[in-house]
Design a protein around this motif. Sequence first.
Motif, short mmCIF file in Angstrom:
data_model
loop_
_atom_site.label_atom_id
_atom_site.label_comp_id
_atom_site.label_asym_id
_atom_site.label_seq_id
_atom_site.Cartn_x
_atom_site.Cartn_y
_atom_site.Cartn_z
N ILE A 161 0.85 -1.19 0.00
CA ILE A 161 0.00 0.00 0.00
C ILE A 161 0.88 1.25 0.00
O ILE A 161 1.76 1.39 0.84
CB ILE A 161 -0.93 0.03 1.23
N GLY A 162 0.64 2.13 -0.96
CA GLY A 162 1.46 3.33 -1.09
C GLY A 162 0.70 4.60 -0.73
O GLY A 162 -0.30 4.57 0.00
N LYS A 163 1.18 5.70 -1.26
CA LYS A 163 0.59 7.00 -0.97
C LYS A 163 -0.88 7.01 -1.38
O LYS A 163 -1.27 6.48 -2.42
CB LYS A 163 1.35 8.10 -1.73
N ASN A 164 -1.71 7.62 -0.54
CA ASN A 164 -3.16 7.73 -0.79
C ASN A 164 -3.82 6.36 -1.01
O ASN A 164 -4.77 6.25 -1.78
CB ASN A 164 -3.42 8.65 -1.98
N GLU A 215 3.18 -1.15 3.71
CA GLU A 215 2.70 -2.34 4.39
C GLU A 215 2.03 -3.32 3.43
O GLU A 215 1.51 -2.94 2.37
CB GLU A 215 1.69 -1.95 5.48
N MET A 216 2.04 -4.59 3.82
CA MET A 216 1.27 -5.60 3.11
C MET A 216 -0.21 -5.36 3.35
O MET A 216 -0.60 -4.71 4.32
CB MET A 216 1.67 -7.00 3.58
N LYS A 221 -4.77 -3.41 6.56
CA LYS A 221 -6.17 -3.50 6.99
C LYS A 221 -6.28 -3.53 8.51
O LYS A 221 -7.15 -2.90 9.10
CB LYS A 221 -6.82 -4.74 6.37
N MET A 222 -5.37 -4.28 9.14
CA MET A 222 -5.37 -4.35 10.60
C MET A 222 -5.11 -2.98 11.21
O MET A 222 -5.81 -2.54 12.14
CB MET A 222 -4.30 -5.33 11.08
N TYR A 230 -3.80 6.36 11.53
CA TYR A 230 -2.86 5.54 10.76
C TYR A 230 -2.73 6.03 9.32
O TYR A 230 -1.63 6.08 8.76
CB TYR A 230 -3.31 4.08 10.78
N ASN A 231 -3.85 6.43 8.73
CA ASN A 231 -3.82 6.82 7.31
C ASN A 231 -3.08 8.14 7.08
O ASN A 231 -2.77 8.47 5.92
CB ASN A 231 -5.24 6.91 6.76
#
Length: 294
Positions: A161-164, A215-216, A221-222, A230-231
Amino acid sequence: MKKQLGEKMIKYLVIGKKDELKEIINEIEKKSNGKIIFGDFLNPSPEVFMEKIKYHDRILIADPELEIYIKNELEIVKNKGIIINILPELVEKHLKRIPLDVLKKFEYYYSEFFLSKKENRILDLTLALISLILTSPLFIIISIINLLTIGKPIIFKQIRIGKNKEKFLMYKFRTIHNEKVHSFSKFLRKTRLDEIPQFLNVLKGNMNFIGPRPEMLSFHKMCEEHIDFYNYRLFVKPGITGWAQVKYKYTTSLEDYKIKTEYDLYYVKNKNLLLDIKILLLTFLAIFKDNGSL
């Protein structure tokens, strides 16, 4: 470590509830090496505040909701030269991270710092190109050894997971074969050499040289579900190395991820060239000290 001889100790009058701040306050006192102590904690009335300030050097606003009850008194003591700090200033200076509880209390203060972040694309491209050129002999050697020891594919691709929240394929040298890690692969992980293919991610624009680690999907998601703010770490591109990687241990549990996120948020808020240089130097030191894989 005790404060050095001649250094003035600063005693704070805290506007906030001690039971809500105990862990953070204790950590700041410890990190300041005795230069800071926290005296009285007030859920204040104007009269009590004006009496207590006589026995303290500075004021710490640790709860902005309580600040409004002594707004006029704060202005009076400020005009007398008494310094007023807010909790975010102290935690960032001494802890080098942004505790989630502090961000929640001071969201109004932090919001402007996370709204827009400029990317230095030229710097990242330059670093990635130089790194690829310097490591090209290693790239070839590792590829050959990988081919002979664990076979194809040489490069491991994984959705991150990358930017935005954009998904992308992150590259690494493959280090697992038949669910086992080869001895050479262990060496690649310890020295971070398995990360070399990520220079290609930087050139493609998926990643920066420095930033929060991507992150994977499962961990993303966790964290998104259980970690406040977090976002915010996704406001910048992820990096090959980052502040959380050089300041904190390898993360496995949700509690670890919360602290890691606090370091990531510090980086996103304070992102600048000097901090990036510091992270690069600390990364090289970590490699030489053999601290394990990023």
